[in-house]
Design an enzyme around this catalytic site. Structure first.
Site, short mmCIF file in Angstrom:
data_model
loop_
_atom_site.label_atom_id
_atom_site.label_comp_id
_atom_site.label_asym_id
_atom_site.label_seq_id
_atom_site.Cartn_x
_atom_site.Cartn_y
_atom_site.Cartn_z
N LYS A 170 1.19 -7.54 -8.01
CA LYS A 170 0.28 -7.73 -6.88
C LYS A 170 0.54 -9.10 -6.31
CE LYS A 170 -4.53 -7.69 -5.40
NZ LYS A 170 -4.40 -6.82 -4.24
N LYS A 194 2.10 0.44 -2.49
CA LYS A 194 1.34 0.67 -3.72
C LYS A 194 2.31 0.91 -4.86
CE LYS A 194 -2.83 1.44 -1.70
NZ LYS A 194 -3.90 0.47 -1.87
N ASP A 215 -3.38 2.25 6.70
CA ASP A 215 -4.26 1.53 5.76
C ASP A 215 -3.92 0.05 5.71
OD1 ASP A 215 -6.19 1.19 3.75
OD2 ASP A 215 -4.69 1.43 2.16
N ARG A 217 -25.66 10.51 2.93
CA ARG A 217 -26.23 11.87 3.01
C ARG A 217 -27.10 12.19 1.80
NH1 ARG A 217 -21.30 14.27 5.31
NH2 ARG A 217 -21.69 14.13 7.53
N HIS A 245 -3.84 -5.23 7.94
CA HIS A 245 -3.68 -6.52 7.25
C HIS A 245 -2.37 -7.23 7.63
CE1 HIS A 245 -7.08 -5.06 5.23
NE2 HIS A 245 -6.50 -4.45 4.24
N LYS A 265 -9.65 -14.14 4.19
CA LYS A 265 -9.03 -14.85 3.07
C LYS A 265 -8.75 -16.29 3.50
CE LYS A 265 -6.89 -10.75 1.04
NZ LYS A 265 -7.42 -10.54 -0.29
N HIS A 325 -10.41 -7.47 6.29
CA HIS A 325 -10.81 -8.50 5.31
C HIS A 325 -9.71 -9.53 5.05
CE1 HIS A 325 -8.84 -6.04 2.17
NE2 HIS A 325 -8.83 -7.13 1.43
C1 BG6 Z 1 -7.81 -2.34 1.63
C2 BG6 Z 1 -7.02 -1.08 1.52
O1 BG6 Z 1 -8.10 -2.62 2.96
O2 BG6 Z 1 -7.05 -3.43 1.09
C3 BG6 Z 1 -6.65 -0.81 0.08
O3 BG6 Z 1 -7.79 0.02 2.03
C4 BG6 Z 1 -5.97 -2.02 -0.55
O4 BG6 Z 1 -5.80 0.33 -0.02
C5 BG6 Z 1 -6.76 -3.31 -0.28
O5 BG6 Z 1 -5.87 -1.80 -1.95
C6 BG6 Z 1 -5.98 -4.53 -0.70
O6 BG6 Z 1 -6.77 -5.67 -0.53
P1 BG6 Z 1 -6.53 -6.98 -1.39
O7 BG6 Z 1 -7.54 -7.96 -0.88
O8 BG6 Z 1 -6.76 -6.61 -2.83
O9 BG6 Z 1 -5.11 -7.40 -1.16
#
Ligand code: BG6
Length: 482
Positions: free
Chosen positions: A323, A318, A227, A38, A232, A174, A170
């Site tokens: 991680k 989260k 999300d 926008r 995923h 991977k 996504h």
């Molecule tokens: C995204 C989510 O699709 O994936 C995010 O919207 C999340 O909230 C992210 O942090 C995590 O992706 P990755 O590749 O870092 O595990």
């Protein structure tokens, strides 16, 4: 053409991905990128912003001459999607782009906007005829529930044929997730034991250390189940659970992922945990009494010959301790304890872990006799490490790989409409009757209810294993191989 060009995804992922593909000479011979949002902005301002984002988020950094060449292909066209015929200026803009870059009217649209804008974007594109022979990518989540996903699919199909549509997740880009298919179907060794006769249960964990990172408004609307879980984790689960496809033709592959979802029983809210980290309600743009989940865990049951009676436990959240994304298949115990009555113990059950990230690879952990006169068992592992075994190989980021696949028109790693709808169907009971929120402290592995969900089994994480094994006194000599 990127819609949502000033958004987070464009900054962090899309522009760096296109830039890296450019550096690798992987973009088509003739190309241009048009950003749109926008905000009013000149081409120069867009290029300057793009440079800042790429400098911040790309591993490659912005090198002078190469960057200038890349930047000469970028331009910007401000648009609002809500008004009829809003895309008229885009038609003219794209004509100029075609003239300048010889792109010949071949269009690749990427919707990196909030999902609520998808249907309007598709219709606005259709109104001005830009949809013909174009491809269009939609970010997840696709819809909010079954009804909205169906409606969105229908509205998009008023303009785009399913063959033009790419719903991206996504995680399927991977390497480690794609390798599940090769690991299972390109080896004779694993597939025969990949079933209820040998596997006790399956666990999938996608844990993040970060909180919501200033995305309060997005999270309040979306929550963790939409999300992460519906997308995923479900997609990863389909690769673990699916039957061998008759070929790697995209449709045959997607037939099998859809079948895996169809065999998955609609979830039982009593087997779902929704957690929220303490402190979430104090984050900007979050309601002080929010009941949105930042963590979810669930048991899913797949009802077919392969998986009947083998629970799949999924968890994601989260602000957790670390991680880490992993899939673990725990094997059944041996039918008879050969060490019974000897004073020695069988070790823990053997398992196979696919490390999606970090330390990408696969571990098989099993019991072995420790050298010496005693019949003591130690825990040993066989390891495959991407970093070691494919050290020379360039690993593309998930977005880079998926952008390439979509530009080439390969649907294999994109979600088909029936898969999206089935995923929502599975989650519908929890959408309608969400279990109450339970709280957890940041930096933990989530609420204790998630431990109860999987009990008497326990959640597995590679990094935690040694400590847990040693503490439980499983082995007489704690100094066993990892
Ligand atoms: C995204 C989510 O699709 O994936 C995010 O919207 C999340 O909230 C992210 O942090 C995590 O992706 P990755 O590749 O870092 O595990």
């Amino acid at each position: 053409m990127i819609f949502g060009a000033s958004g987070d995804l464009t900054k962090r992922k899309l522009l760096p991905a296109f830039y890296h593909l450019f550096l690798l000479d992987r973009l088509p011979t003739r190309w241009a990128i048009v950003g749109s949002a926008r905000t009013e902005m000149s081409d120069e301002q867009f290029v300057e912003q793009a440079r800042e984002h790429v400098a911040e988020f790309s591993k490659q950094g912005v090198d002078g001459a190469r960057w200038r060449e890349f930047a000469s292909h970028l331009s910007y066209c401000p648009l609002s999607f809500s008004e009829p015929m809003a895309m008229k200026p885009l038609v003219e803009h794209l004509e100029r782009v075609d003239e300048r870059h010889g792109t010949g009217g071949e269009r690749f649209f990427y919707c990196a906007t909030p999902p609520s804008a998808y249907a309007d974007i598709a219709h606005r594109i259709g109104e001005v005829g830009l949809h013909q022979d174009a491809k269009i990518v939609f970010e997840k989540p696709f819809g909010r529930d079954l009804e909205s996903a169906r409606e969105l699919n229908a509205r998009i199909h008023e303009v785009f044929d399913e063959s033009q549509v790419f719903r991206i997740d996504h995680y399927l880009g991977k390497e480690t997730v794609q390798n599940i298919l090769m690991f299972r179907f390109a080896n004779g060794m694993f597939e025969p034991i990949w079933n209820r006769r040998y596997i006790d249960h399956v666990q999938i964990t996608v844990a993040e250390k970060i909180g919501i990172e200033g995305r309060g408004a997005f999270y309040e609307e979306t929550g963790n189940i939409r999300d992460m879980m519906s997308t995923h984790l479900f997609q990863t689960m389909t690769f673990v659970a699916m039957e061998p496809p008759v070929s790697f033709d995209p449709e045959r592959l997607r037939d099998e992922t859809v079948k895996a979802l169809r065999s998955t029983r609609v979830c039982d809210p009593s087997k779902v945990v929704r957690g929220q980290y303490r402190g979430y309600r104090e984050e900007p743009d979050v309601a002080p009494d929010s009941t949105v989940e930042t963590f979810s865990a669930m048991q899913l049951d797949i009802e077919n010959w392969r998986w009947a009676g083998v629970p799949f436990f999924l968890r994601t959240g989260k602000a957790l301790k670390d991680k880490v994304s992993e899939i673990t298949l725990k094997f059944r115990r041996v039918p008879f304890d050969v060490l019974k009555g000897t004073g020695y113990e069988l070790g823990k059950r053997d398992h196979l872990t696919i490390r999606i990230q970090p330390n990408e690879g696969i571990t098989i952990a099993f019991n072995a006799k420790k050298p010496g006169p005693e019949m003591e068992l130690g825990r040993v592992t066989m390891e495959f490490d991407y970093a070691e075994d494919f050290a020379q190989q360039e690993i593309l980021d998930a977005y880079e790989l998926l952008l390439l696949e979509a530009m080439e028109g390969d649907h294999s790693l994109f979600i088909r409409e029936d898969a999206v709808e089935r995923a929502w169907e599975i989650l519908q009971p929890v959408m309608e009757k969400p279990p109450p929120i339970v709280h957890y402290a940041k930096g933990t592995w989530g609420p204790p209810e998630a431990e109860q969900l999987i009990a008497p089994r326990t959640w597995h994480l590679t990094g935690q294993r040694d400590a847990a094994d040693i503490m439980s006194g499983m082995f007489r000599i704690p100094n066993v191989a990892r």
